[in-house]
Design an enzyme around this catalytic site. Structure first.
Site, PDB file in Angstrom:
ATOM      1  N   LYS A 142      74.397  19.347  -2.651  1.00 53.43           N
ATOM      2  CA  LYS A 142      73.069  18.688  -2.513  1.00 53.43           C
ATOM      3  C   LYS A 142      72.635  18.669  -1.114  1.00 53.43           C
ATOM      4  CE  LYS A 142      73.743  15.024  -6.047  1.00 53.43           C
ATOM      5  NZ  LYS A 142      73.797  13.676  -6.504  1.00 53.43           N
TER       6      LYS A 142
ATOM      7  N   ASP B 246      67.665  10.123  -6.688  1.00 52.14           N
ATOM      8  CA  ASP B 246      68.903   9.374  -6.601  1.00 52.14           C
ATOM      9  C   ASP B 246      68.638   8.125  -6.065  1.00 52.14           C
ATOM     10  OD1 ASP B 246      70.824  11.066  -7.891  1.00 52.14           O
ATOM     11  OD2 ASP B 246      71.367  12.058  -5.951  1.00 52.14           O
TER      12      ASP B 246
HETATM   13  P1  ATR Z   1      78.965  12.313  -3.868  1.00 52.68           P
HETATM   14  O1  ATR Z   1      77.693  13.400  -3.407  1.00 52.68           O
HETATM   15  O2  ATR Z   1      79.002  12.148  -5.135  1.00 52.68           O
HETATM   16  O3  ATR Z   1      78.872  10.986  -2.858  1.00 52.68           O
HETATM   17  P2  ATR Z   1      80.764  13.318  -1.802  1.00 52.68           P
HETATM   18  O4  ATR Z   1      79.842  13.465  -1.032  1.00 52.68           O
HETATM   19  O5  ATR Z   1      82.009  14.205  -2.116  1.00 52.68           O
HETATM   20  O6  ATR Z   1      80.316  12.973  -3.291  1.00 52.68           O
HETATM   21  O7  ATR Z   1      81.483  11.810  -1.346  1.00 52.68           O
HETATM   22  C1  ATR Z   1      82.386  11.110  -1.880  1.00 52.68           C
HETATM   23  C2  ATR Z   1      82.662   9.775  -1.464  1.00 52.68           C
HETATM   24  O8  ATR Z   1      83.877   9.372  -2.095  1.00 52.68           O
HETATM   25  C3  ATR Z   1      83.365   9.799   0.136  1.00 52.68           C
HETATM   26  O9  ATR Z   1      83.189   8.802   0.844  1.00 52.68           O
HETATM   27  C4  ATR Z   1      84.809   9.989  -0.221  1.00 52.68           C
HETATM   28  O10 ATR Z   1      85.596   9.444   1.016  1.00 52.68           O
HETATM   29  P3  ATR Z   1      85.902  10.231   2.405  1.00 52.68           P
HETATM   30  O11 ATR Z   1      84.461  10.196   3.058  1.00 52.68           O
HETATM   31  O12 ATR Z   1      86.939   9.498   2.741  1.00 52.68           O
HETATM   32  O13 ATR Z   1      86.001  11.934   1.981  1.00 52.68           O
HETATM   33  C5  ATR Z   1      84.998   8.890  -1.116  1.00 52.68           C
HETATM   34  N1  ATR Z   1      86.207   9.183  -1.823  1.00 52.68           N
HETATM   35  C6  ATR Z   1      86.586  10.339  -2.902  1.00 52.68           C
HETATM   36  N2  ATR Z   1      87.556   9.893  -3.317  1.00 52.68           N
HETATM   37  C7  ATR Z   1      88.222   8.925  -2.624  1.00 52.68           C
HETATM   38  C8  ATR Z   1      89.371   8.200  -3.035  1.00 52.68           C
HETATM   39  N3  ATR Z   1      90.307   8.674  -3.853  1.00 52.68           N
HETATM   40  N4  ATR Z   1      89.581   7.248  -2.376  1.00 52.68           N
HETATM   41  C9  ATR Z   1      88.659   6.421  -1.625  1.00 52.68           C
HETATM   42  N5  ATR Z   1      87.288   7.258  -1.282  1.00 52.68           N
HETATM   43  C10 ATR Z   1      87.215   8.471  -1.762  1.00 52.68           C
END
Ligand code: ATR
Length: 270
Positions: free
Chosen positions: A68, A104
């Site tokens: 994205k 979104d």
């Molecule tokens: P999207 O575009 O769908 O928002 P992304 O940009 O990969 O996907 O973002 C995922 C978010 O979920 C991030 O904020 C991530 O936290 P980090 O910034 O610490 O990486 C969060 N996230 C993913 N897995 C997680 C987990 N197991 N526990 C807590 N936060 C999680």
């Protein structure tokens, strides 16, 4: 019927195998009689794939994780909201000119406002990725007050600063009050359906709790929130809203949103 005038649309992401976008969009084309077909593409080389949109005269593309942000520099133009969010989830091809949009943002606010006003509300955003950024920009535009809670400090602080709001580590959620809580992380998504991004004890009946995860439809977070008497909003609303806005951008026709929603709900059941 597919014929020589059929317009091609698609999803670019990696992975895309479990996406419900093809089911939703093809059902919308069928319902409206629009001569289009939508396929999911598991992209290994984004810039070549974007050249392919022009080369094959594809009419519209949905962009999902992890592209994205990366796709932006490959396009010819962006609408103001996509620039503000810093991410594109929709490309429209007008005679070879590719424009990036972000649907979104409005999709999330529409789903929220069906259950609660956003203006002047204290809203906890769980996560700081692309989805959180789109929703956060929407909340601020609608007059709400977001607070960012995230696992990693660096991403959380960056988003909070861009939204002119505060950041707290996710582990500290529950210390402060919020009226609306939105999970934007993948925590709780199938096959990890037992997982929750926050502790159950942090939920209360005064809250509206929204999860953007839609598989399962009732995530553990939403189940626990409902058990505690909170109002809940599942992820299908936002997903269908963003798809309906894409359909309207691409075809210029009104999206058959109820049909799109049933297509998604049927696919989730089967
Ligand atoms: P999207 O575009 O769908 O928002 P992304 O940009 O990969 O996907 O973002 C995922 C978010 O979920 C991030 O904020 C991530 O936290 P980090 O910034 O610490 O990486 C969060 N996230 C993913 N897995 C997680 C987990 N197991 N526990 C807590 N936060 C999680």
């Amino acid at each position: 019927m597919i014929d020589s005038n059929t317009s091609l649309f698609g999803l670019f992401g990696n992975p895309v195998a479990h996406s419900l976008s093809p089911v939703m969009h093809n059902r919308a084309f069928e319902e409206t009689g629009y001569n289009g077909r939508y396929l999911a593409f598991n992209i290994v080389d984004l810039s070549t794939a974007v050249k392919g949109i022009r080369a094959l005269n594809m009419k519209g593309i949905s962009i999902t994780v992890p592209y994205k942000v990366a796709v932006m520099e490959l396009l010819d133009a962006h609408d103001d909201l996509a620039v503000k969010v810093g991410a594109v989830n929709t490309i429209s091809n007008q005679d070879g000119k590719l424009t990036g949009y972000n649907t979104d943002c409005h999709a999330a606010i529409k789903a929220l406002e069906e259950k609660t006003a956003v203006k002047d509300k204290e809203i906890a955003l769980i996560g700081a990725g692309g989805a959180a950024r789109a929703i956060g920009v929407g909340i601020v535009s609608a007059g709400g007050r977001p607070t960012v809670y995230n696992r990693s400090k660096i991403n959380g602080e960056q988003l909070a600063s861009d939204l002119d709001s505060e950041f707290y580590p996710l582990s500290e959620f529950g210390r402060s009050e919020c009226q609306v809580l939105i999970n934007t992380t993948p925590v709780g998504m199938t096959p990890n359906g037992e997982a929750m991004p926050i502790k159950t004890s942090a939920l209360n009946k005064e809250m509206v709790v929204m999860d953007i995860v839609y598989n399962p439809l009732k995530t553990m977070l939403l189940k626990m929130a409902a058990e505690r008497g909170a109002e809940t909003i599942d992820g299908v609303g936002m997903f269908v809203n963003q798809g309906a806005l894409q359909f309207e951008l691409w075809t210029g026709e009104k999206a058959p949103i109820d049909i799109m929603r049933s297509a998604v709900l049927d696919a989730l059941k089967s």
